[in-house]
Design a protein around this motif. Structure first.
Motif, PDB file in Angstrom:
ATOM      1  N   SER A 225      36.434  -5.005  55.905  1.00  0.00           N
ATOM      2  CA  SER A 225      35.777  -4.522  54.533  1.00  0.00           C
ATOM      3  C   SER A 225      34.731  -5.298  54.145  1.00  0.00           C
ATOM      4  CB  SER A 225      36.886  -4.676  53.346  1.00  0.00           C
ATOM      5  OG  SER A 225      37.814  -3.639  53.612  1.00  0.00           O
TER       6      SER A 225
ATOM      7  N   ILE B 249      32.026  -4.480  56.464  1.00  0.00           N
ATOM      8  CA  ILE B 249      31.530  -3.171  56.408  1.00  0.00           C
ATOM      9  C   ILE B 249      30.615  -3.417  54.853  1.00  0.00           C
ATOM     10  CG2 ILE B 249      32.215  -0.790  55.733  1.00  0.00           C
ATOM     11  CD1 ILE B 249      34.395  -0.860  57.510  1.00  0.00           C
ATOM     12  N   GLU B 250      31.192  -3.931  53.780  1.00  0.00           N
ATOM     13  CA  GLU B 250      30.151  -4.085  52.838  1.00  0.00           C
ATOM     14  C   GLU B 250      29.148  -4.730  52.978  1.00  0.00           C
ATOM     15  OE1 GLU B 250      30.949  -6.503  48.731  1.00  0.00           O
ATOM     16  OE2 GLU B 250      32.669  -5.584  49.307  1.00  0.00           O
TER      17      GLU B 250
ATOM     18  N   GLN C  50      27.533  -4.598  56.040  1.00  0.00           N
ATOM     19  CA  GLN C  50      26.574  -3.796  56.683  1.00  0.00           C
ATOM     20  C   GLN C  50      26.017  -2.647  55.664  1.00  0.00           C
ATOM     21  OE1 GLN C  50      25.758  -4.048  59.989  1.00  0.00           O
ATOM     22  NE2 GLN C  50      26.454  -6.060  59.991  1.00  0.00           N
ATOM     23  N   SER C  51      26.807  -2.378  54.667  1.00  0.00           N
ATOM     24  CA  SER C  51      26.523  -1.144  53.951  1.00  0.00           C
ATOM     25  C   SER C  51      25.194  -1.849  53.123  1.00  0.00           C
ATOM     26  CB  SER C  51      27.682  -0.723  53.038  1.00  0.00           C
ATOM     27  OG  SER C  51      27.213   0.310  52.107  1.00  0.00           O
TER      28      SER C  51
END
Length: 150
Positions: free
Chosen positions: A21, A24-25, A27-28
């Motif tokens: 997470s 991903i955060e 990368q986001s």
């Protein structure tokens, strides 16, 4: 025992899930930054396109002005050439007239010279005739005295 292992497995999975997470955060967040930069670059590109279009229009306008000036200069040049040619024709006519007048003047001067020579010659003849008349009068006076005037 199985429950403990399952709990450990579930704990590990939660831990992996949390890590994923976070990745991903991250990368986001990076994707949002890249998207923002891309949007900024797109805006800059569009601005450059607008400026380029304006420059192109200015160049075309300047080119048209230069062509107009070139045409005007060419017309002016040919008008000047025509004017020069006309002036040369007039100058030629004036030069011919000057030549004619110079020739006439020379003829007149020769005629004046001839007339002066003629006058000198005739003056000489007249002077000679006057001398002869005086001599004849003198001889006549000596030969016969003049009768008294009535």
């Amino acid at each position: 025992k199985k429950t403990k292992e399952q709990t450990n497995e579930i704990g590990k999975l939660w831990k992996v899930n949390d890590e994923m997470s976070k990745i991903i955060e991250g990368q986001s967040h990076k994707m949002e930054e890249l998207t923002s930069k891309l949007d900024q670059k797109k805006r800059e590109y569009k601005e450059q396109q607008v400026l380029l279009k304006k420059r192109e229009e200015e160049v075309l306008e300047l080119k048209a002005q230069l062509e107009n000036k070139a045409d005007a200069l060419e017309r002016s040049g040919s008008e000047s050439h025509s004017r020069v040619a006309a002036l040369e024709v007039k100058l030629q006519a004036v030069n011919e007239k000057v030549d004619e007048l110079t020739a006439s003047l020379h003829e007149a001067m020769e005629e004046v010279d001839d007339l002066q020579a003629d006058v000198v010659f005739k003056d000489g003849k007249i002077a000679n005739l006057e001398r002869q008349i005086e001599e004849a009068s003198s001889l006549l006076s000596e030969a016969s005295p003049r009768p008294p005037s009535p």
